[in-house]
Design an enzyme around this catalytic site. Sequence first.
Site, PDB file in Angstrom:
ATOM      1  N   GLU A  55       0.820  -1.205   0.000  1.00 47.86           N
ATOM      2  CA  GLU A  55       0.000   0.000   0.000  1.00 47.86           C
ATOM      3  C   GLU A  55       0.857   1.259   0.000  1.00 47.86           C
ATOM      4  O   GLU A  55       0.526   2.242  -0.652  1.00 47.86           O
ATOM      5  CB  GLU A  55      -0.946  -0.001   1.197  1.00 47.86           C
ATOM      6  CG  GLU A  55      -1.897   1.179   1.187  1.00 47.86           C
ATOM      7  CD  GLU A  55      -3.140   0.944   2.013  1.00 47.86           C
ATOM      8  OE1 GLU A  55      -3.915   1.898   2.173  1.00 47.86           O
ATOM      9  OE2 GLU A  55      -3.338  -0.182   2.496  1.00 47.86           O
TER      10      GLU A  55
ATOM     11  N   GLU B 225       2.071   1.767  -3.471  1.00 45.35           N
ATOM     12  CA  GLU B 225       0.978   2.251  -4.309  1.00 45.35           C
ATOM     13  C   GLU B 225       0.761   3.752  -4.097  1.00 45.35           C
ATOM     14  O   GLU B 225       0.579   4.514  -5.068  1.00 45.35           O
ATOM     15  CB  GLU B 225      -0.290   1.473  -3.968  1.00 45.35           C
ATOM     16  CG  GLU B 225      -1.445   1.739  -4.904  1.00 45.35           C
ATOM     17  CD  GLU B 225      -2.626   0.833  -4.602  1.00 45.35           C
ATOM     18  OE1 GLU B 225      -3.451   0.634  -5.506  1.00 45.35           O
ATOM     19  OE2 GLU B 225      -2.737   0.343  -3.462  1.00 45.35           O
TER      20      GLU B 225
ATOM     21  N   CYS C 153      -7.784  -2.236   4.184  1.00 45.38           N
ATOM     22  CA  CYS C 153      -7.634  -3.424   5.029  1.00 45.38           C
ATOM     23  C   CYS C 153      -8.834  -3.696   5.924  1.00 45.38           C
ATOM     24  O   CYS C 153      -8.909  -4.758   6.545  1.00 45.38           O
ATOM     25  CB  CYS C 153      -6.364  -3.321   5.870  1.00 45.38           C
ATOM     26  SG  CYS C 153      -6.274  -1.844   6.875  1.00 45.38           S
TER      27      CYS C 153
ATOM     28  N   SER D  88      -7.274   1.581  -2.197  1.00 44.88           N
ATOM     29  CA  SER D  88      -6.057   0.823  -2.470  1.00 44.88           C
ATOM     30  C   SER D  88      -6.390  -0.566  -2.999  1.00 44.88           C
ATOM     31  O   SER D  88      -7.367  -1.202  -2.574  1.00 44.88           O
ATOM     32  CB  SER D  88      -5.227   0.685  -1.189  1.00 44.88           C
ATOM     33  OG  SER D  88      -4.150  -0.230  -1.375  1.00 44.88           O
TER      34      SER D  88
ATOM     35  N   LYS E 295     -14.332 -10.073   8.942  1.00 40.92           N
ATOM     36  CA  LYS E 295     -13.323 -10.924   8.313  1.00 40.92           C
ATOM     37  C   LYS E 295     -13.926 -12.264   7.897  1.00 40.92           C
ATOM     38  O   LYS E 295     -13.411 -12.925   6.989  1.00 40.92           O
ATOM     39  CB  LYS E 295     -12.152 -11.152   9.271  1.00 40.92           C
ATOM     40  CG  LYS E 295     -11.269  -9.926   9.483  1.00 40.92           C
ATOM     41  CD  LYS E 295     -10.515  -9.561   8.233  1.00 40.92           C
ATOM     42  CE  LYS E 295      -9.609  -8.356   8.453  1.00 40.92           C
ATOM     43  NZ  LYS E 295      -8.981  -7.893   7.188  1.00 40.92           N
TER      44      LYS E 295
ATOM     45  N   GLU F 127     -15.188 -11.480   4.545  1.00 39.15           N
ATOM     46  CA  GLU F 127     -14.067 -11.288   3.623  1.00 39.15           C
ATOM     47  C   GLU F 127     -13.497 -12.623   3.161  1.00 39.15           C
ATOM     48  O   GLU F 127     -13.164 -12.799   1.986  1.00 39.15           O
ATOM     49  CB  GLU F 127     -12.979 -10.459   4.307  1.00 39.15           C
ATOM     50  CG  GLU F 127     -11.782 -10.153   3.420  1.00 39.15           C
ATOM     51  CD  GLU F 127     -10.688  -9.420   4.166  1.00 39.15           C
ATOM     52  OE1 GLU F 127     -10.249  -8.354   3.700  1.00 39.15           O
ATOM     53  OE2 GLU F 127     -10.254  -9.919   5.241  1.00 39.15           O
TER      54      GLU F 127
ATOM     55  N   GLU G 254     -13.447 -14.232  -4.937  1.00 38.47           N
ATOM     56  CA  GLU G 254     -12.152 -13.913  -5.554  1.00 38.47           C
ATOM     57  C   GLU G 254     -10.964 -14.212  -4.641  1.00 38.47           C
ATOM     58  O   GLU G 254      -9.807 -14.163  -5.088  1.00 38.47           O
ATOM     59  CB  GLU G 254     -12.112 -12.439  -5.971  1.00 38.47           C
ATOM     60  CG  GLU G 254     -12.104 -11.437  -4.825  1.00 38.47           C
ATOM     61  CD  GLU G 254     -13.482 -11.013  -4.377  1.00 38.47           C
ATOM     62  OE1 GLU G 254     -13.602  -9.915  -3.787  1.00 38.47           O
ATOM     63  OE2 GLU G 254     -14.442 -11.776  -4.608  1.00 38.47           O
TER      64      GLU G 254
ATOM     65  N   CYS H 206      -9.421  -1.810  15.088  1.00 35.35           N
ATOM     66  CA  CYS H 206      -9.670  -3.244  15.271  1.00 35.35           C
ATOM     67  C   CYS H 206      -9.719  -3.651  16.737  1.00 35.35           C
ATOM     68  O   CYS H 206     -10.317  -4.681  17.069  1.00 35.35           O
ATOM     69  CB  CYS H 206      -8.588  -4.055  14.567  1.00 35.35           C
ATOM     70  SG  CYS H 206      -8.410  -3.673  12.809  1.00 35.35           S
TER      71      CYS H 206
END
Length: 452
Positions: free
Chosen positions: A163, A166, A197, A217, A257, A260, A265, A426
């Site tokens: 990141e 990027e 994230c 990102s 999560k 996720e 994908e 978190c």
Amino acid sequence: MSKDTITVHTFLPGADAHGESGPAYVGNLRRGELRGIIKINTDRCVGCDTCRKFCPVDAINGGLGAKHSIDDQACVSCGQCLLACPFNAIEQMSFVDQVEKVLEDKSRIVVAHPSPAVRVSICEEFGGKPGELSTDQMVNALEACGFTVYDVNSTADQTILEEGTEFIKKCQYWLLGERGPEVDMMADHPFPHFTSCCPAWIKNAETYHADMLPHISSAKSPIQMGGPLAKTWGAKHVWNCDPRQIYFVSVTPCTAKIFEAARPEMNSAWKWAIENKVIPADTPSYQDVDASLTARDVAELMRRKGINPLNMPTKRERGLLEVYTGAATIFGCSGGVMEAALRTAYFVLSGQELDDANIKIVRGYDNAIIEATIPVPLKALGGKTVDIRVCVVNGANQGLKEVLDRVRRDKNRYHFIEVMNCPGGCVNGGGQPVQPVGTAWLNPTTPLPLKI
């Protein structure tokens, strides 16, 4: 064991209510994506309406005195309503039974991937003090359960490299006017640059703020980097095994999560293994992360096995997959991803370390929104200074809508924005230990002060 005879045990894909043969989409959820990760137990719900005040996306139906329910199409699975419910009426989907079963299979390598926020919460489940650091005790307890440990902090460092790089390329393209193969890809990824994230934020953006997607990102979250690394690099160089023997379990403070991990994908390790002929071409797809356990889940698993992390040694020698920097550790707190990425970008662009005095302002504390300007002396321009304007959103329930409205009014207001769905980051995720009634982190009717 023959590569051709290994059975891959995973709750994904196709674990949703519609199965693998169902429609490609039901509403805005794809085949394979999990539904009902957060559910209200109507036998316990008294209609107090507390949960609706904590939901960042208004996904809860029901008024005062009525039984409530959650709209799966609207929910981002963050679990903030679960933490806030005074009557323990909100429940989270759990895969403790599946993980426990796989741990009994000695032919499998069961990898635990613990997040940094869990190390300051797991002991609460066993009577420890809230916030007490228990890193080595946690890892020793996980190993006693039968796990091989691969620390999320290790892959968080890799997230920062991805990141941070990027963001640097965006600076080179949009601020410095550089052109060439290395930076031209940023032509379709304008400022402001959003962090990626937090899975609840990503789901929120996809469902409600699609205009922001080009700004987010492309880096995977640390957990979703860990899964494919374990099943590619780890399988070949660490465990010397068929990747299908690895059962990868994230240990996380986050209920989102779970969602996720189910995204169709997220199977890049399988694709890589097929392309490189590591496994047969007809091998059914498997996910990078096989199961996601919250802090509460892993505590339940330990209790079933009679393991108390408080009784574990407080020291241990750090293994190969537990090497990391402080940049990774601070991911679990609001402002941590921003700080780590900025430190990386600042060093690459200026050739100097970023002074603490200039970065502390982005740390979340108890502010809903934080803005800061970081002057960066560019070595490529002989020390000419460029101001990098950043913003931290500390909890989607408080500051996200305001920040997105600002961006829509003025795309040049910020260069970099961190979004954490949960207030505090978190460490206050929906998968953390539930505190007694009345100790919720935030009273949602009292807005946090905006530090501008």
